[in-house]
Motif scaffolding. Sequence first.
Motif, short mmCIF file in Angstrom:
data_model
loop_
_atom_site.label_atom_id
_atom_site.label_comp_id
_atom_site.label_asym_id
_atom_site.label_seq_id
_atom_site.Cartn_x
_atom_site.Cartn_y
_atom_site.Cartn_z
N GLU A 43 -8.80 45.62 39.86
CA GLU A 43 -9.02 46.65 40.87
C GLU A 43 -8.74 48.02 40.27
N PRO A 44 -9.72 48.68 39.65
CA PRO A 44 -9.47 50.01 39.08
C PRO A 44 -9.04 51.06 40.12
N GLU A 45 -9.46 50.85 41.37
CA GLU A 45 -9.04 51.73 42.46
C GLU A 45 -8.46 50.86 43.57
N PRO A 46 -7.24 50.38 43.37
CA PRO A 46 -6.65 49.43 44.32
C PRO A 46 -6.36 50.06 45.68
N PRO A 47 -6.28 49.24 46.71
CA PRO A 47 -5.91 49.73 48.03
C PRO A 47 -4.54 50.42 47.98
N ALA A 48 -4.36 51.38 48.86
CA ALA A 48 -3.13 52.18 48.89
C ALA A 48 -1.88 51.32 49.02
N GLN A 49 -1.99 50.17 49.65
CA GLN A 49 -0.81 49.30 49.83
C GLN A 49 -0.24 48.83 48.50
N TYR A 50 -1.01 48.89 47.41
CA TYR A 50 -0.54 48.46 46.10
C TYR A 50 -0.09 49.62 45.21
N ALA A 51 -0.12 50.83 45.73
CA ALA A 51 0.18 52.01 44.91
C ALA A 51 1.55 51.93 44.26
N ASP A 52 2.56 51.50 44.98
CA ASP A 52 3.90 51.43 44.41
C ASP A 52 3.95 50.40 43.27
N LEU A 53 3.36 49.24 43.48
CA LEU A 53 3.32 48.22 42.44
C LEU A 53 2.57 48.72 41.20
N VAL A 54 1.47 49.41 41.42
CA VAL A 54 0.69 49.95 40.31
C VAL A 54 1.52 50.95 39.51
N ARG A 55 2.21 51.83 40.20
CA ARG A 55 3.06 52.81 39.51
C ARG A 55 4.15 52.11 38.69
N ARG A 56 4.72 51.06 39.24
CA ARG A 56 5.74 50.30 38.50
C ARG A 56 5.14 49.64 37.27
N ALA A 57 3.93 49.10 37.41
CA ALA A 57 3.27 48.45 36.28
C ALA A 57 2.96 49.46 35.17
N VAL A 58 2.52 50.64 35.55
CA VAL A 58 2.23 51.68 34.56
C VAL A 58 3.50 52.06 33.81
N ARG A 59 4.59 52.22 34.55
CA ARG A 59 5.87 52.57 33.90
C ARG A 59 6.39 51.44 33.01
N ALA A 60 6.10 50.20 33.37
CA ALA A 60 6.61 49.05 32.62
C ALA A 60 5.80 48.73 31.37
N CYS A 61 4.62 49.30 31.23
CA CYS A 61 3.76 48.97 30.10
C CYS A 61 4.39 49.47 28.80
N PRO A 62 4.77 48.57 27.89
CA PRO A 62 5.48 48.99 26.68
C PRO A 62 4.60 49.74 25.68
N SER A 63 3.29 49.54 25.74
CA SER A 63 2.42 50.20 24.77
C SER A 63 1.83 51.51 25.28
N GLY A 64 1.98 51.77 26.58
CA GLY A 64 1.38 52.97 27.16
C GLY A 64 -0.12 52.83 27.38
#
Length: 71
Positions: A43-64
């Motif tokens: 989901e390149p443009e996920p529903p707003a309900q997943y925004a917090d999870l997406v932000r956490r996933a971006v922060r958790a990505c070790p390679s950037g």
Amino acid sequence: MSEEQKPVRIRADRDVCIGAGMCVMTADQIFDQDDDGVVVLLEPEPPAQYADLVRRAVRACPSGALSLVED
């Protein structure tokens, strides 16, 4: 609307991905991995309900490899 509930768009740089899988463990509704372990955006443009999870996933990505696309 809080920051966590604003819609987000995601960019995944598959050339940078190291296959750690943190994104999938954080938000498997949005991310997957191919047979080589490289990130796949479900989901390149996920529903707003997943925004917090997406932000956490971006922060958790070790390679950037993951980033949010700002409007």
